[in-house]
Design a protein around this motif. Structure first.
Motif, PDB file in Angstrom:
ATOM      1  N   ASP A 193     -25.107  22.316  11.554  1.00 46.81           N
ATOM      2  CA  ASP A 193     -25.333  23.153  12.618  1.00 46.81           C
ATOM      3  C   ASP A 193     -23.860  23.664  13.225  1.00 46.81           C
ATOM      4  N   ASP A 194     -22.698  23.164  12.806  1.00 50.30           N
ATOM      5  CA  ASP A 194     -21.598  23.435  13.177  1.00 50.30           C
ATOM      6  C   ASP A 194     -21.237  24.838  13.221  1.00 50.30           C
ATOM      7  N   VAL A 195     -20.702  25.576  14.242  1.00 53.69           N
ATOM      8  CA  VAL A 195     -19.994  26.776  14.379  1.00 53.69           C
ATOM      9  C   VAL A 195     -18.729  26.852  13.673  1.00 53.69           C
ATOM     10  N   GLU A 201     -15.489  34.872   8.432  1.00 55.72           N
ATOM     11  CA  GLU A 201     -16.790  35.246   8.731  1.00 55.72           C
ATOM     12  C   GLU A 201     -17.202  33.965   9.759  1.00 55.72           C
ATOM     13  N   TRP A 202     -18.156  34.557  10.906  1.00 55.38           N
ATOM     14  CA  TRP A 202     -18.431  33.673  11.739  1.00 55.38           C
ATOM     15  C   TRP A 202     -20.099  33.267  11.671  1.00 55.38           C
ATOM     16  N   GLY A 203     -20.052  31.787  11.559  1.00 56.84           N
ATOM     17  CA  GLY A 203     -21.458  31.587  11.214  1.00 56.84           C
ATOM     18  C   GLY A 203     -21.741  30.007  11.404  1.00 56.84           C
ATOM     19  N   ARG A 204     -22.819  29.357  10.955  1.00 60.40           N
ATOM     20  CA  ARG A 204     -23.313  27.957  11.190  1.00 60.40           C
ATOM     21  C   ARG A 204     -23.235  27.530   9.969  1.00 60.40           C
ATOM     22  N   ILE A 205     -23.086  26.052   9.924  1.00 58.71           N
ATOM     23  CA  ILE A 205     -23.194  25.189   8.612  1.00 58.71           C
ATOM     24  C   ILE A 205     -24.713  24.876   8.390  1.00 58.71           C
ATOM     25  N   GLU A 206     -25.364  25.587   7.462  1.00 60.42           N
ATOM     26  CA  GLU A 206     -26.714  25.369   7.539  1.00 60.42           C
ATOM     27  C   GLU A 206     -27.207  24.206   6.324  1.00 60.42           C
ATOM     28  N   GLU A 207     -26.439  24.145   5.309  1.00 60.07           N
ATOM     29  CA  GLU A 207     -26.764  22.953   4.508  1.00 60.07           C
ATOM     30  C   GLU A 207     -25.511  22.393   3.662  1.00 60.07           C
ATOM     31  N   ILE A 208     -25.400  21.137   3.524  1.00 55.47           N
ATOM     32  CA  ILE A 208     -24.274  20.639   2.928  1.00 55.47           C
ATOM     33  C   ILE A 208     -24.921  19.744   1.893  1.00 55.47           C
TER      34      ILE A 208
END
Length: 350
Positions: A193-195, A201-208
């Motif tokens: 969920d980091d921005v 591209e602007w986004g959020r970390i969804e999966e690692i």
């Protein structure tokens, strides 16, 4: 003897299945009364592997009671393979229960979710590592039940050093990726969920995962990035320390606009907007150009989503206010027209 063996095997499988059915039936009745989240997780994750493990254990007991039958060796081998798979399945389910049990103590949806995102990232990477180890050990145990594999393993043991060097060079890329995943879990340059801004591209970390990272772009696209990228390449992480952010709105206005009125109107708009966190409220002239001056509106919000909505609403509100109260202060082109002197100069006679 063979018919008797088949009868007792079938009966053992039925008894084992019925015992697991009774066990989970009892747990389903106790869960609403006890209000235990752990029981819900056990029922949810362990039901399927135990439905396989229970009958297998019962069948193993019956198979060991008939050592003289020639078919028992083959049956025991099949049961052993299935038991290894069932136990691995059970351990993987137990790892999931442990992760969900720990994450139940944290709320990743709260505005101040830095600690929750840190734990979520570490647990997710740790879970994947444990699952890989469980599958690897289970596969090795299954292979070692074959006599041919045991013989090959003994012969390969002498050349393990050379084979290890060869495999090390061959799997260098995979090992680097695996180590990058471990480094991400420990040092945590990114968290769930980091921005971030990656490749513009602007986004959020969804999966690692251990090999790649999924970034959810603002327009719902997914950017798949190799995990080594976040170790080797520079990127922006807007929520590395805190989710709180400051944002700007730029207005280009005429020099005649009253700045004190703009400050008062911005304060009024911010106090009415629930996205403002009440911390930063600044109006500054940051540049003076040929025809306009650059006015920067600086505000803050608890997270990037609120900040985006706040900036959009503030921009719209300020433009509407200026257009309504000071229409002459909007950008305009000045031109000064002078009437030429039509009277011709008189000539002096000599």
């Amino acid at each position: 003897m063979l018919i008797e063996f088949v009868f007792w095997m079938a009966l053992a499988i039925l008894v084992g299945s019925f015992a697991i059915y009774l066990l989970f039936g009892l747990l389903n009745r106790l869960t609403p009364r006890l209000h235990r989240p752990l029981l819900r997780l056990i029922i949810q994750h362990l039901r399927a592997p135990l439905r396989l493990l229970g009958p297998l254990l019962a069948a193993k007991v019956v198979a060991d009671s008939y050592p003289d039958l020639t078919i028992v060796a083959a049956v025991n081998h099949v049961i052993a393979l299935l038991l290894i798979g069932a136990i691995a399945w059970l351990l993987i389910a137990a790892v999931r229960i442990l992760r969900e049990r720990i994450m139940a103590r944290y709320d990743i949806t709260s505005p101040d979710n830095l600690a929750a995102r840190k734990i979520a990232t570490q647990l997710r990477v740790l879970q994947r590592i444990l699952v890989i180890l469980i599958v690897f050990i289970a596969a090795a145990c299954a292979l070692m039940t074959f006599d041919q594999v045991k013989a090959i393993g003994a012969s390969l043991l002498a050349s393990a050093g050379i084979a290890g060097i060869i495999l090390g060079f061959a799997a260098q890329k995979s090992l680097a990726t695996f180590m990058a995943g471990l480094q991400i879990a420990i040092s945590q340059p990114i968290r769930i969920d980091d921005v971030v801004i990656v490749e513009g591209e602007w986004g959020r970390i969804e999966e690692i995962t251990l090999t790649y990272v999924v970034v959810r772009i603002w327009d719902q696209r997914r950017l798949i990035v190799p995990i080594t990228y976040f170790i080797e390449q520079p990127f922006q992480n807007w929520t590395r320390v805190s989710a709180e952010l400051m944002g700007t709105v730029f207005l280009y206005l005429d020099y005649t606009v009253p700045l004190d009125k703009l400050r008062a109107e911005q304060t009024r708009l911010l106090e009415q907007d629930p996205n403002w966190d009440g911390k930063v409220n600044v109006v500054q002239v940051t540049d003076a150009r040929e025809h306009t001056m650059e006015v920067r509106l600086l505000v803050s919000a608890a997270n990037s989503g609120n900040l985006w909505s706040l900036r959009v609403a503030l921009r719209e509100g300020m433009l509407d206010y200026i257009r309504r109260e000071f229409p002459d202060s909007l950008p305009r082109m000045r031109a000064e027209l002078r009437q030429p002197d039509l009277q011709a100069p008189r000539s002096h006679e000599a």
